[in-house]
Design an enzyme around this catalytic site. Structure first.
Site, mmCIF file in Angstrom:
data_model
loop_
_atom_site.group_PDB
_atom_site.id
_atom_site.type_symbol
_atom_site.label_atom_id
_atom_site.label_comp_id
_atom_site.label_asym_id
_atom_site.label_seq_id
_atom_site.Cartn_x
_atom_site.Cartn_y
_atom_site.Cartn_z
ATOM 1 N N SER A 162 0.848 -1.197 0.000
ATOM 2 C CA SER A 162 0.000 0.000 0.000
ATOM 3 C C SER A 162 0.879 1.242 0.000
ATOM 4 C CB SER A 162 -0.873 0.028 1.257
ATOM 5 O OG SER A 162 -1.529 1.264 1.375
ATOM 6 N N TYR B 253 -1.850 -0.289 10.213
ATOM 7 C CA TYR B 253 -1.890 -0.687 8.794
ATOM 8 C C TYR B 253 -0.586 -0.298 8.093
ATOM 9 C CZ TYR B 253 -3.812 -0.885 3.993
ATOM 10 O OH TYR B 253 -4.040 -1.159 2.668
HETATM 11 P P1 NAI Z 1 -11.547 -5.654 0.483
HETATM 12 O O1 NAI Z 1 -11.909 -5.467 1.921
HETATM 13 O O2 NAI Z 1 -12.555 -5.434 -0.576
HETATM 14 O O3 NAI Z 1 -10.899 -7.100 0.265
HETATM 15 C C1 NAI Z 1 -10.073 -7.712 1.186
HETATM 16 C C2 NAI Z 1 -10.245 -9.192 1.032
HETATM 17 O O4 NAI Z 1 -9.449 -9.867 2.007
HETATM 18 C C3 NAI Z 1 -11.701 -9.622 1.269
HETATM 19 O O5 NAI Z 1 -12.067 -10.591 0.301
HETATM 20 C C4 NAI Z 1 -11.643 -10.229 2.659
HETATM 21 O O6 NAI Z 1 -12.633 -11.202 2.863
HETATM 22 C C5 NAI Z 1 -10.245 -10.830 2.632
HETATM 23 N N1 NAI Z 1 -9.743 -11.105 3.982
HETATM 24 C C6 NAI Z 1 -9.629 -10.251 5.032
HETATM 25 N N2 NAI Z 1 -9.165 -10.910 6.113
HETATM 26 C C7 NAI Z 1 -8.990 -12.200 5.748
HETATM 27 C C8 NAI Z 1 -8.550 -13.363 6.406
HETATM 28 N N3 NAI Z 1 -8.224 -13.348 7.696
HETATM 29 N N4 NAI Z 1 -8.477 -14.517 5.706
HETATM 30 C C9 NAI Z 1 -8.829 -14.565 4.404
HETATM 31 N N5 NAI Z 1 -9.262 -13.510 3.730
HETATM 32 C C10 NAI Z 1 -9.349 -12.337 4.388
HETATM 33 O O7 NAI Z 1 -10.286 -4.709 0.271
HETATM 34 P P2 NAI Z 1 -9.421 -4.382 -1.029
HETATM 35 O O8 NAI Z 1 -9.429 -2.915 -1.168
HETATM 36 O O9 NAI Z 1 -9.801 -5.240 -2.165
HETATM 37 O O10 NAI Z 1 -7.974 -4.807 -0.482
HETATM 38 C C11 NAI Z 1 -7.189 -5.851 -1.028
HETATM 39 C C12 NAI Z 1 -5.734 -5.590 -0.669
HETATM 40 O O11 NAI Z 1 -5.325 -4.356 -1.274
HETATM 41 C C13 NAI Z 1 -5.485 -5.436 0.842
HETATM 42 O O12 NAI Z 1 -4.263 -6.070 1.179
HETATM 43 C C14 NAI Z 1 -5.359 -3.932 1.005
HETATM 44 O O13 NAI Z 1 -4.572 -3.592 2.115
HETATM 45 C C15 NAI Z 1 -4.711 -3.527 -0.310
HETATM 46 N N6 NAI Z 1 -4.868 -2.131 -0.669
HETATM 47 C C16 NAI Z 1 -6.081 -1.601 -1.054
HETATM 48 C C17 NAI Z 1 -6.176 -0.264 -1.428
HETATM 49 C C18 NAI Z 1 -7.450 0.370 -1.897
HETATM 50 O O14 NAI Z 1 -7.436 1.577 -2.211
HETATM 51 N N7 NAI Z 1 -8.547 -0.337 -1.992
HETATM 52 C C19 NAI Z 1 -5.016 0.616 -1.405
HETATM 53 C C20 NAI Z 1 -3.799 -0.032 -0.994
HETATM 54 C C21 NAI Z 1 -3.750 -1.359 -0.658
#
Ligand code: NAI
Length: 264
Positions: free
Chosen positions: A154, A167
């Site tokens: 990130s 985070y």
């Molecule tokens: P999101 O909340 O839509 O997706 C996160 C996913 O991880 C979900 O499917 C959730 O069920 C899964 N997850 C969470 N804890 C879990 C666990 N203990 N075991 C298995 N699965 C688990 O969020 P998003 O935005 O799609 O994030 C995906 C990645 O991208 C994350 O690592 C986040 O930190 C990173 N990220 C996102 C940004 C954004 O602007 N959306 C910016 C920078 C990084």
């Protein structure tokens, strides 16, 4: 470099970018960025396995992803389950060639309100679990002399973004891990890289921004491309880094951020 090692520019395009014959594991692939990474890897020819904590959304995701996609219910924080997860997946689907550590959680709170439990929870999901799963996969990749590991980091690892201390610490840890693992695994032909997404429209971002228009405008103002990214922007970057086209790239963190990290 021998002649055989050279990629012929015309004959092998686009096959150099193709993931045909490869199997990818994507954590948290049922929604958001992970789901679009799955979509893009599938479009590039890979077989894809997504994981997540709840079966229903995974089932729905796989139904829309199509026949080369499968799911397993798995909570990445259950560290003692990760070795058997990988052993079971490799027994069912063959070697995992590509690991995408995408699952992650965020928490927005002023630093002085963050409890030890809060901090531990974020570190456990975003850093400790990433290491444990990577170790289980990499052990096999190293033995096979082949593999590509991609962490979803990130911009929080680079900026002094307020109210995300745990985070930011977790993602900074991931960035350090990438460099060490790339150094250790390169001689086994296993590459390790990160993608650092800027502001990408997912439920995680909407939660962080919806109650904070000032933060949202600030993020947009310093994004030269002028709009927020879509999950598939991360998906296509993942395809590139996983493919042979990126075979000389390891140990990096690639910003995919509309210029946010260089914007003024
Ligand atoms: P999101 O909340 O839509 O997706 C996160 C996913 O991880 C979900 O499917 C959730 O069920 C899964 N997850 C969470 N804890 C879990 C666990 N203990 N075991 C298995 N699965 C688990 O969020 P998003 O935005 O799609 O994030 C995906 C990645 O991208 C994350 O690592 C986040 O930190 C990173 N990220 C996102 C940004 C954004 O602007 N959306 C910016 C920078 C990084």
């Amino acid at each position: 470099m021998t002649k055989e090692q050279q990629i012929h520019p015309t004959r092998q395009f686009p096959s150099t970018f193709s993931l045909e014959g490869k199997t990818a594991l994507i954590t948290g692939g049922g929604s958001g960025i992970g789901f679009d990474i799955a979509r893009c890897l599938l479009a590039s020819g890979a077989q894809v396995i997504i994981t997540g904590r709840r079966e229903e959304p995974l089932k729905e995701a796989v139904a829309s992803l199509g026949e080369r996609a499968a799911y397993r219910v798995n909570d990445v924080t259950q560290l003692d389950m990760l070795e058997s997860l990988i052993a079971g997946l490799e027994a069912d689907f063959g070697p995992i060639d590509i690991l995408i550590n995408n699952a992650g959680i965020n928490m927005k709170k002023p630093a002085l309100d963050v409890t030890d439990e809060d901090f531990q929870r974020i570190i456990h999901t975003n850093l400790q679990s990433v290491f444990a799963l990577t170790r289980a996969c990499a052990r096999r990749m190293v033995a096979r002399n082949s593999g590509s590991i991609i962490m979803i980091s990130s911009m929080a690892a680079y900026y002094g973004l307020d109210r995300v201390v745990a985070y930011a610490a977790s993602k900074s840890g991931v960035e350090g891990m990438v460099r060490v693992l790339a150094s250790e695994f390169s001689r086994f032909n296993v590459r390790v890289n990160a993608i650092a997404p800027g502001f990408i429209e997912t439920s995680m971002m909407r939660t962080a921004m919806s109650s904070d228009p000032e933060r949202m405008n600030k993020a947009l103002d310093r994004t030269p491309i002028g709009y927020f990214g879509q999950p598939e922007d991360i998906g296509w970057a993942t395809v590139f880094l996983a493919s042979d086209a990126a075979r000389y790239i390891t140990g990096i963190s690639m910003p995919v951020d509309g210029g946010n990290s260089i914007g003024f």
